[in-house]
Design an enzyme around this catalytic site. Structure first.
Site: not given
Length: 566
Positions: A134, A218, A239, A242
């Site tokens: 990521k 995310s 968090i 994600s």
């Protein structure tokens, strides 16, 4: 670049990234158009761009890859080239990469092959394994934008030449020390605080299984790339859901550990000073075994010696073995200690759509038919816990986020314009009050868990619940993160597994359903069996803090049961 508009800077960055794709891996305009019209880009579609040898490589799971690389049945260069090419195709048809460093990866692979030639053994437990990242993880020589245009060609917005492209995340160094090959960085939403993947740099990443749906966020680019088999395993962060949301939406697997089980040192982050409820580095993969092999490799490097925030706890195989000893080869209970699993169908604020409920019923049936105990799970309010968690994420009034936006002048993406608009930060007194509320919420949840202990003293091993109140969501309709945020507040460890797929013929609208509130009504108004048809349905298995070994074992058992039950 500083004098250019944010749009021009973004366009230049996108063009520079695209130029890193070798000419012979670029697809034609006709193929671009064909991909745009295609609903499902996975499997046969993306494989049509690959040679038979490359398809054979990317179809292997992580364990199979490592085994063949470790015995020289496959050479590192061949594996790296197959994954780099597949990732290149995946990006062209699905817009899922931020950074491409295929040349660096192929050079690394060649060095690993040479190491094996000279020493007659692998360079580490992950010898030659391609690992995607990521775009929060720093790799030397490579940008980390984290979706902020103002971070292009900087170190997190800082132009200090002693930092730019010179810093490496500890977890990346640990991967490399075990012989891994890092080769690309995947897309994420601006700020990270979004259940979809969209930013002003590359736009939106959609779900490659159904392009009418979101890939989640995310760590959405990771989920999308893995669904396309452009990576068998990668690292994300979590968090608020994600690594769990993209895995559930893209039909893959993920593990969110307790936050300090893996190193977060030198990993970029939004609001890095918010430490009451820190983000976790998580693992995402195309199989459960993918998660385990990377976790054991990383913990085998003793990361706590280099990152004082990491708890000094190696991978405890004995816990896995003890859990697996309670079942037979098909996951059925074998003796006096069947699994005791809580099952949450509805958190009382937003009811899941029919595909999710059907997935939960499948798990319930499989567990019960296999001799395990299923416990109704009705814990303290998830909505209240999620609200406490959100208030911590907003506690600086959006200062950090807007500081990064100001570097380029880019605006907040549409889904976040209200929730992270600039406002006065909360006071220290309010922060302390929120801390007490958070602690109280954790204590109440722990007390509830303990209250479900059976009369003969058997505790609940884990509970299973939705990742979201919908399967891979239609873009713009992610309305509630209570099913994931509560786990971050509790800091429990969680594994996500795919269970089934939405089926328009079975998962019908319930005309008699009465929404619990306006938000629930809005979520149900967006349910369309036709639009969601074929969307993956993933569920999360939740254990207490520092029970990563146990949650992986239970995830393996539940996966076996689902397979046999189906």
């Amino acid at each position: 670049m500083a004098h250019k508009s944010w749009q021009d800077r973004a366009a230049a960055k996108v063009a520079a990234t695209a130029a890193k794709i070798p000419e012979h891996w670029r697809i034609s305009s006709q193929d671009h158009e064909k991909a745009r019209r295609q609903k499902d880009l996975t499997g046969p579609f993306i494989e049509s761009f690959l040679f038979e040898k490359e398809v054979a490589i990317i179809r292997l799971d992580t364990v199979g890859l490592v085994a063949k690389l470790g015995t020289r049945a496959l050479r590192c260069v061949d594996v790296a080239e197959a994954y780099c090419k597949t990732a290149a195709i995946a990006h062209q048809i699905n817009n899922c990469l931020h950074e491409i460093f295929f040349d660096q990866a192929l050079q690394r692979a060649a060095e690993l092959d040479q190491y094996y030639d000279e020493h007659g053994k692998p360079a580490g437990s992950l010898h030659g394994l391609p690992v995607s990242l990521k775009d929060q993880f720093h790799v030397k020589g490579i940008d980390t934008t984290m979706g902020y245009i103002g971070w292009i060609d900087t170190f997190e917005g800082d132009s200090d030449p002693n930092k730019v492209h010179k810093i490496e995340s500890q977890v990346v160094s640990d991967l490399l020390s075990e012989g891994a090959v890092v080769f690309c960085k995947t897309s994420l939403p601006q700020t990270l605080m979004c259940g979809e993947t969209i930013n002003n740099l590359i736009g939106q990443t959609l779900n490659p299984i159904n392009q009418g749906l979101s890939c989640g966020g995310s760590s959405g680019g990771e989920g999308a790339l893995q669904a396309l088999r452009g990576s068998s395993v990668g690292l994300g962060t979590d968090i608020g859901g994600s690594v769990r949301i993209p895995a559930a939406f893209c039909g893959t697997y993920s593990l969110k550990p307790t936050h300090n089980r893996l190193s977060y040192r030198n990993v970029a982050n939004t609001n890095p000073g918010q430490l009451n409820y820190p983000s976790s580095v998580g693992v995402m993969g195309t199989s459960l075994a993918s998660l385990r092999i990377v976790m054991t490799a990383l913990l085998g490097t003793q990361p706590w010696l280099r990152d004082p925030a990491v708890v000094p706890m190696p991978w405890r195989s004995d816990i896995e073995k003890e859990t697996m000893a309670r079942v037979d080869g098909k996951g059925s209970a074998t003796g006096k200690s069947p699994l005791r699993i809580g099952l949450l169908f509805n958190d009382g604020f937003m009811a899941p759509h029919p595909p999710i409920t059907r997935g939960l019923r499948m798990v319930q049936s499989a567990l019960e038919k296999s001799g395990h105990d299923v416990v109704d799970w009705d814990p303290p309010s998830h909505m209240d816990a999620a609200q406490i968690h959100l208030e911590f994420l907003q506690s600086d009034g959006g200062y950090y986020i807007h500081k990064q936006l100001a570097l380029s002048g880019e605006p907040l993406i549409t889904p976040l314009r209200e929730i992270f608009k600039l406002r006065p930060p909360v006071s220290a007194i309010t922060t302390e009050e929120l801390s007490v509320q958070g602690r109280t919420s954790c204590e109440a949840y722990s007390d509830y868990w303990n209250s479900k202990t059976s009369a003969d003293g058997r505790e609940v091993d884990a509970f299973i619940m939705p990742v979201a109140p919908h399967a891979a969501v239609m873009p713009g309709r992610y309305l509630y993160t209570g099913y994931t945020e509560v786990v971050n507040l509790l800091d429990y460890c969680t594994a996500v597994i795919p269970v089934t797929r939405a089926d328009r013929a079975v998962d019908l609208v319930d005309p008699g359903y009465k929404p619990m509130n306006d938000a629930d009504a809005k979520n149900w108004a967006g349910y369309d069996p036709e639009a969601y048809d074929g969307a993956p349905v993933g569920l999360q298995i939740v254990c207490r803090k520092y029970e990563e070994e146990k949650v992986c074992a239970i995830a393996r058992i539940v996966s076996m049961l689902i397979e046999n039950h189906t």
